[in-house]
Write a protein that holds these residues in place. Sequence first.
Motif, PDB file in Angstrom:
ATOM      1  N   ASN A   1       7.748  -1.454  -2.014  1.00 30.20           N
ATOM      2  CA  ASN A   1       6.357  -1.897  -2.155  1.00 30.20           C
ATOM      3  C   ASN A   1       6.210  -3.386  -2.434  1.00 30.20           C
ATOM      4  O   ASN A   1       5.120  -3.865  -2.720  1.00 30.20           O
ATOM      5  CB  ASN A   1       5.666  -1.089  -3.257  1.00 30.20           C
TER       6      ASN A   1
ATOM      7  N   GLU B   1       0.863  -1.187   0.000  1.00 27.87           N
ATOM      8  CA  GLU B   1       0.000   0.000   0.000  1.00 27.87           C
ATOM      9  C   GLU B   1       0.899   1.236   0.000  1.00 27.87           C
ATOM     10  O   GLU B   1       1.450   1.607   1.033  1.00 27.87           O
ATOM     11  CB  GLU B   1      -0.912   0.017   1.222  1.00 27.87           C
ATOM     12  N   GLU B   2       1.018   1.853  -1.147  1.00 27.48           N
ATOM     13  CA  GLU B   2       1.927   2.998  -1.269  1.00 27.48           C
ATOM     14  C   GLU B   2       1.527   4.152  -0.349  1.00 27.48           C
ATOM     15  O   GLU B   2       2.393   4.827   0.205  1.00 27.48           O
ATOM     16  CB  GLU B   2       1.973   3.476  -2.720  1.00 27.48           C
ATOM     17  N   ASP B   3       0.217   4.373  -0.212  1.00 23.35           N
ATOM     18  CA  ASP B   3      -0.244   5.466   0.652  1.00 23.35           C
ATOM     19  C   ASP B   3       0.199   5.240   2.097  1.00 23.35           C
ATOM     20  O   ASP B   3       0.613   6.190   2.777  1.00 23.35           O
ATOM     21  CB  ASP B   3      -1.767   5.598   0.594  1.00 23.35           C
ATOM     22  N   LEU B   4       0.091   4.004   2.558  1.00 27.94           N
ATOM     23  CA  LEU B   4       0.494   3.696   3.927  1.00 27.94           C
ATOM     24  C   LEU B   4       1.995   3.904   4.100  1.00 27.94           C
ATOM     25  O   LEU B   4       2.448   4.444   5.121  1.00 27.94           O
ATOM     26  CB  LEU B   4       0.121   2.264   4.284  1.00 27.94           C
ATOM     27  N   CYS B   5       2.756   3.504   3.107  1.00 27.12           N
ATOM     28  CA  CYS B   5       4.212   3.719   3.159  1.00 27.12           C
ATOM     29  C   CYS B   5       4.535   5.206   3.307  1.00 27.12           C
ATOM     30  O   CYS B   5       5.401   5.589   4.098  1.00 27.12           O
ATOM     31  CB  CYS B   5       4.865   3.177   1.889  1.00 27.12           C
ATOM     32  N   GLU B   6       3.851   6.036   2.526  1.00 28.53           N
ATOM     33  CA  GLU B   6       4.115   7.472   2.570  1.00 28.53           C
ATOM     34  C   GLU B   6       3.703   8.083   3.904  1.00 28.53           C
ATOM     35  O   GLU B   6       4.367   8.981   4.422  1.00 28.53           O
ATOM     36  CB  GLU B   6       3.396   8.173   1.408  1.00 28.53           C
ATOM     37  N   ILE B   7       2.588   7.594   4.454  1.00 28.85           N
ATOM     38  CA  ILE B   7       2.145   8.095   5.769  1.00 28.85           C
ATOM     39  C   ILE B   7       3.182   7.758   6.841  1.00 28.85           C
ATOM     40  O   ILE B   7       3.561   8.605   7.655  1.00 28.85           O
ATOM     41  CB  ILE B   7       0.769   7.502   6.141  1.00 28.85           C
TER      42      ILE B   7
END
Length: 230
Positions: free
Chosen positions: A36, A14-20
């Motif tokens: 990822n 989950e790219e969004d989770l990584c960025e968060i």
Amino acid sequence: MAENDYRILVVDDEEDLCEILKFNLETEGYAVETANSAEEVLTLDLSSYNLLMLDVMMGQMSGFALARKLKQNENTKDIPIIFLTARDTENDTVTGFNLGADDYISKPFSIREVLVRIRAVLRRTIGQSEEEGHNMIKYQELILNLDNKTLSIEGNDVPVTKTEFEILRTLLEDKGRVFSRQQLIDRIWPNDVLVLDRTVDVNITRLRKKVGPYSKCIVTRLGFGYYFDA
């Protein structure tokens, strides 16, 4: 080691989770990179990372499978791992810890919880690593290095004889225990050497002078012997 010296790799599909996670961990001072997939991780040089955060359920290779590979590799087997998972089952938790995981965080999680868990793992694992690398006995700013047989106080090397070193080591390893002169003689001097009680006293006197601010910690128990008062 300060927080901004720690490097963390976050691995999740989950790219969004990584960025968060990257944003929040970097705000705390950590150096963070993301990947990822497990396959991507295997192309990286992992030796510089202090912690891996691995999602369990990913693409072709799961976080468990990746961890198994890393633990079998001499270069990566000691890197701490925290698993991230949406599956909060006892079997998964047991599997994770059996693979050598240092912690297991279930999704959804709060950033505050993640930060607390990361600090705990780093404090525990990095602390152990540093102690293993430097076999030491410490009391405040007094440090006996058992590998190179040296004494340092407040960062300054203090020259001691082998006998003085072994006396201090004996007292420090069992703080509060009173050692009689004969017990110290039996532990420290060769069996074929005649040593008088006075010899022990002389070495204690010299040692007290050398340890400076810690001289009062080497206490005489009249009629019994000596002990280190912590």
